[in-house]
Motif scaffolding. Sequence first.
Motif, short mmCIF file in Angstrom:
data_model
loop_
_atom_site.label_atom_id
_atom_site.label_comp_id
_atom_site.label_asym_id
_atom_site.label_seq_id
_atom_site.Cartn_x
_atom_site.Cartn_y
_atom_site.Cartn_z
N PRO A 57 -32.15 22.20 -39.25
CA PRO A 57 -33.55 22.50 -39.58
C PRO A 57 -34.43 22.61 -38.33
CG PRO A 57 -33.12 20.17 -39.87
CD PRO A 57 -31.81 20.80 -39.50
N LEU A 58 -35.44 23.43 -38.46
CA LEU A 58 -36.49 23.55 -37.45
C LEU A 58 -37.81 23.23 -38.14
CD1 LEU A 58 -35.48 26.91 -35.71
CD2 LEU A 58 -35.34 24.61 -34.73
N PRO A 59 -38.87 22.93 -37.40
CA PRO A 59 -40.17 22.67 -38.04
C PRO A 59 -40.64 23.89 -38.84
CG PRO A 59 -40.20 22.00 -35.73
CD PRO A 59 -38.91 22.73 -35.96
N GLY A 60 -41.37 23.60 -39.91
CA GLY A 60 -41.97 24.68 -40.69
C GLY A 60 -41.02 25.38 -41.63
N GLN A 61 -40.08 24.67 -42.20
CA GLN A 61 -39.12 25.24 -43.15
C GLN A 61 -38.39 26.45 -42.58
OE1 GLN A 61 -39.38 25.10 -47.18
NE2 GLN A 61 -40.00 22.99 -47.06
N ARG A 62 -37.94 26.28 -41.35
CA ARG A 62 -37.10 27.30 -40.72
C ARG A 62 -35.79 26.64 -40.34
NH1 ARG A 62 -39.05 29.10 -35.74
NH2 ARG A 62 -39.85 27.00 -35.45
N ARG A 63 -34.81 27.45 -40.00
CA ARG A 63 -33.52 26.92 -39.61
C ARG A 63 -33.03 27.59 -38.35
NH1 ARG A 63 -29.95 28.50 -44.75
NH2 ARG A 63 -28.37 27.28 -43.67
N PRO A 117 -30.32 26.08 -47.46
CA PRO A 117 -31.12 25.15 -46.67
C PRO A 117 -31.46 23.91 -47.52
CG PRO A 117 -32.48 26.96 -47.42
CD PRO A 117 -31.07 27.27 -47.84
N VAL A 118 -31.42 22.76 -46.91
CA VAL A 118 -31.82 21.52 -47.58
C VAL A 118 -33.02 20.95 -46.83
CG1 VAL A 118 -29.66 20.92 -48.76
CG2 VAL A 118 -29.93 20.35 -46.36
N TYR A 119 -34.09 21.77 -46.78
CA TYR A 119 -35.30 21.37 -46.08
C TYR A 119 -35.84 20.06 -46.64
CZ TYR A 119 -35.38 26.22 -44.50
OH TYR A 119 -35.06 27.42 -43.94
N GLY A 120 -36.23 19.18 -45.77
CA GLY A 120 -36.83 17.92 -46.19
C GLY A 120 -35.85 16.97 -46.82
#
Length: 194
Positions: free
Chosen positions: A154-160, A187-190
């Motif tokens: 993951p990257l900040p801001g719901q990016r990968r 993606p498993v953001y958060g």
Amino acid sequence: MSFLRALLGRSKPAKPDLDALFALPSAAVTLRAGAGFAPTGTGSVAFRAAEGRAFADLQRDITDLLNADDGPAVEPAADEYGYTWLVLRAGPEAAASADISGLVTDVHAVNTSLESAGFGPSLLCSLVAFADAAGRRVALVYLYKRGTFYPFAPLPGQRRDNALELQVEAALGADLPVEKDKSRWFPVYGAPGL
């Protein structure tokens, strides 16, 4: 029946192989040597919680069982998509040793307990988190319904970080059964524990 499946273009879904989780400790060694990522000592299991007392009792029993020994602390968490996560956090000494075998055993125990109680279809995924010296994070995600792993960075801001995910995939080689269909690298953001 297989003729009908072939005719309709459907394939038989892969059976989950929870024992594949036990390949994670050797993959962690490979990931440290090949890409500089060390385990953070955190893992988690995601599932859709069922209604009713039986499921609530099972979740409480799993949490109590894992919290009773010297294993990682277990805490439930919920995400914005309605999934429940059991987050397992190893103590600082276990995380510093980079030996995740105890953590993997506990993640396996959670998955197996849910599956044997009849809640296997509710399981979504399990993940074990890693980080490098630069602070980049990556998780090795086990897809229960596919029986395969994939990296998620993951990257900040719901990016990968797709490039990092491909680098981790290459570093792992044949240590884990990696999902070949990259469109299934969800993606498993958060995600709690990542």
